[in-house]
Design a protein around this motif. Sequence first.
Motif, PDB file in Angstrom:
ATOM      1  N   GLY A 158       1.234  -6.306  -3.418  1.00  0.00           N
ATOM      2  CA  GLY A 158       2.416  -6.005  -2.619  1.00  0.00           C
ATOM      3  C   GLY A 158       2.720  -4.541  -2.438  1.00  0.00           C
ATOM      4  O   GLY A 158       3.700  -4.187  -1.779  1.00  0.00           O
ATOM      5  N   GLY A 159       1.900  -3.650  -3.021  1.00  0.00           N
ATOM      6  CA  GLY A 159       2.193  -2.228  -2.873  1.00  0.00           C
ATOM      7  C   GLY A 159       1.450  -1.367  -3.865  1.00  0.00           C
ATOM      8  O   GLY A 159       0.244  -1.554  -4.104  1.00  0.00           O
ATOM      9  N   PHE A 160       2.178  -0.417  -4.488  1.00  0.00           N
ATOM     10  CA  PHE A 160       1.569   0.568  -5.376  1.00  0.00           C
ATOM     11  C   PHE A 160       2.517   0.843  -6.541  1.00  0.00           C
ATOM     12  O   PHE A 160       3.737   0.684  -6.433  1.00  0.00           O
ATOM     13  N   MET A 196       4.610   8.396   0.102  1.00  0.00           N
ATOM     14  CA  MET A 196       5.398   7.295  -0.434  1.00  0.00           C
ATOM     15  C   MET A 196       6.889   7.549  -0.213  1.00  0.00           C
ATOM     16  O   MET A 196       7.371   8.671  -0.389  1.00  0.00           O
ATOM     17  N   LEU A 197       7.605   6.504   0.138  1.00  0.00           N
ATOM     18  CA  LEU A 197       9.041   6.590   0.406  1.00  0.00           C
ATOM     19  C   LEU A 197       9.807   5.799  -0.633  1.00  0.00           C
ATOM     20  O   LEU A 197       9.457   4.656  -0.939  1.00  0.00           O
ATOM     21  N   MET A 198      10.874   6.400  -1.161  1.00  0.00           N
ATOM     22  CA  MET A 198      11.709   5.727  -2.168  1.00  0.00           C
ATOM     23  C   MET A 198      13.132   6.257  -2.074  1.00  0.00           C
ATOM     24  O   MET A 198      13.401   7.278  -1.436  1.00  0.00           O
ATOM     25  N   ARG A 199      14.052   5.578  -2.738  1.00  0.00           N
ATOM     26  CA  ARG A 199      15.432   6.025  -2.802  1.00  0.00           C
ATOM     27  C   ARG A 199      15.577   7.156  -3.827  1.00  0.00           C
ATOM     28  O   ARG A 199      14.848   7.208  -4.824  1.00  0.00           O
ATOM     29  N   ALA A 200      16.523   8.042  -3.586  1.00  0.00           N
ATOM     30  CA  ALA A 200      16.707   9.198  -4.470  1.00  0.00           C
ATOM     31  C   ALA A 200      17.114   8.782  -5.879  1.00  0.00           C
ATOM     32  O   ALA A 200      16.769   9.457  -6.853  1.00  0.00           O
ATOM     33  N   ASP A 225       8.156   7.824 -12.737  1.00  0.00           N
ATOM     34  CA  ASP A 225       7.402   7.176 -13.804  1.00  0.00           C
ATOM     35  C   ASP A 225       7.171   5.712 -13.465  1.00  0.00           C
ATOM     36  O   ASP A 225       8.087   4.887 -13.545  1.00  0.00           O
ATOM     37  N   ASP A 226       5.937   5.392 -13.025  1.00  0.00           N
ATOM     38  CA  ASP A 226       5.522   4.004 -12.820  1.00  0.00           C
ATOM     39  C   ASP A 226       6.507   3.242 -11.918  1.00  0.00           C
ATOM     40  O   ASP A 226       6.952   2.145 -12.258  1.00  0.00           O
ATOM     41  N   LEU A 227       6.806   3.801 -10.769  1.00  0.00           N
ATOM     42  CA  LEU A 227       7.743   3.197  -9.828  1.00  0.00           C
ATOM     43  C   LEU A 227       6.987   2.344  -8.816  1.00  0.00           C
ATOM     44  O   LEU A 227       5.988   2.788  -8.244  1.00  0.00           O
ATOM     45  N   PHE A 228       7.468   1.121  -8.567  1.00  0.00           N
ATOM     46  CA  PHE A 228       6.840   0.260  -7.569  1.00  0.00           C
ATOM     47  C   PHE A 228       7.251   0.700  -6.171  1.00  0.00           C
ATOM     48  O   PHE A 228       8.442   0.861  -5.870  1.00  0.00           O
ATOM     49  N   GLU A 231       4.328  -1.964  -0.020  1.00  0.00           N
ATOM     50  CA  GLU A 231       3.282  -1.602   0.937  1.00  0.00           C
ATOM     51  C   GLU A 231       3.862  -0.968   2.191  1.00  0.00           C
ATOM     52  O   GLU A 231       3.300  -0.012   2.733  1.00  0.00           O
ATOM     53  N   GLY A 232       4.973  -1.454   2.668  1.00  0.00           N
ATOM     54  CA  GLY A 232       5.559  -0.941   3.901  1.00  0.00           C
ATOM     55  C   GLY A 232       6.276   0.379   3.769  1.00  0.00           C
ATOM     56  O   GLY A 232       6.713   0.947   4.777  1.00  0.00           O
ATOM     57  N   HIS A 233       6.406   0.892   2.548  1.00  0.00           N
ATOM     58  CA  HIS A 233       7.116   2.149   2.321  1.00  0.00           C
ATOM     59  C   HIS A 233       6.144   3.310   2.091  1.00  0.00           C
ATOM     60  O   HIS A 233       6.412   4.212   1.296  1.00  0.00           O
ATOM     61  N   GLN A 234       5.044   3.303   2.805  1.00  0.00           N
ATOM     62  CA  GLN A 234       4.073   4.384   2.678  1.00  0.00           C
ATOM     63  C   GLN A 234       3.203   4.402   3.929  1.00  0.00           C
ATOM     64  O   GLN A 234       3.168   3.448   4.700  1.00  0.00           O
TER      65      GLN A 234
END
Length: 420
Positions: A158-160, A196-200, A225-228, A231-234
């Motif tokens: 499902g992603g990385f 990679m895209l994530m929330r702050a 640190d080891d954040l999931f 797949e669609g956020h990259q």
Amino acid sequence: MLAKSMETMMPESLADRRIPAGDDFLPPDAVAAITPDVLIARMAALKPLVASKAASAERDRRPDDEVWAALRQSGYFYLYVPRRFGGLEFDPDTYISATLPIAEACPSTGWTACFAAEHNWLIAQMPEATQAEVWGRTPYVIAPSAAAPPGVATPVEGGFRLSGRWKWGTCVMHADWIMLNALEPVAGGAPVVRMMLMRAEDVRVIDTWQMAGMAATGSNDIAVDDLFIPEGHQFAVQPVRSGRGNGRAIHGPGLYGSPMLPNLCVTAAIPALGAARQAVMLCRDRLRAHVKLGSTTTSVEKPAGQMRLARADLLARSAERTIRAAARENLLIGEIDEPEQTGERIRIRAEIAIAVQQCVEAVRTCCEAVGSSVHALDNPMQRLLRDVQVMQSHIVYDLDVATELHGRALVGLAPNSLLL
């Protein structure tokens, strides 16, 4: 509250000072009413406020909150959000013209603001569903895009899983989203570079930004640190480098189908140009009042002062023409196929690197023209000088690298750098 660890937790003083974007966005009808001329006029009107906060922003090592709120209310951060998602989708010339007043007043604030605006262009390279999700949640992003050193993206269902620590987190002090480059290992081959895209709230911000110049950008380190990452956020960076990413597929050629690195080069050059233009204005005013020890006339009456002022002005004007021409040309070279396009991207990078050198020379020339008082801490000229000297050190403006790449291209040799 940001996640913390005992080893590298963000100091409470920094945690208290990181202000997420919030929810004070403009109504859609207010955004739709903004024209290029309206936006440029609004930014010019903000220049005195930005200038009045430049010294305190430098001391605080982050953009001033009152200034940031005013930028948000101006509509500036909608510049590169596509119209179909409620943004302005303005052309690069408008972007440059709207940014220059802020960069003139405080190059560090101009740097942070123009990267925050331009990074919405990167969101337009995400999958379409992700764009709808992101701009549905916040109609523009305030997000650093940190590339070095790259993290590690391990593929999972499902992603990385993402881990790493990145430097140069410009915009992180007001961020709502974060973009980070990482390498996906490939068995028997070169790793794939992914953004990679994530929330702050899912990252740690580490208080490292202690700089002689550009102090007000607040470009602190970022750790994960080891954040999931779904797949669609990259996205894979390589196609976007040549304007062949999701931006082109979804929004068509032109702005979102233009190559990535020249866009970055233009963005990072605008604050240097703003500093050069402001230095010329301050130098002109100072020459009218400055009397050198032993002289009986003002420096403005001296041919040496006139020549230095003229040289600085011409350097700034030449740099501006180069930067604007490069921004327009980049909209077109996205239509050129490889391998020819790589040579064009290399050339544009080198041209802008020389333009930034001209901006630095313009500021130095102005400082040399007006006497020792320019180095007093309450004189904005010394801040302009320190800021542009640090800007000049950005990797895309390393003249040795940029000109070597261009020289290799001219004689038919392959590039020896991955930063294209």
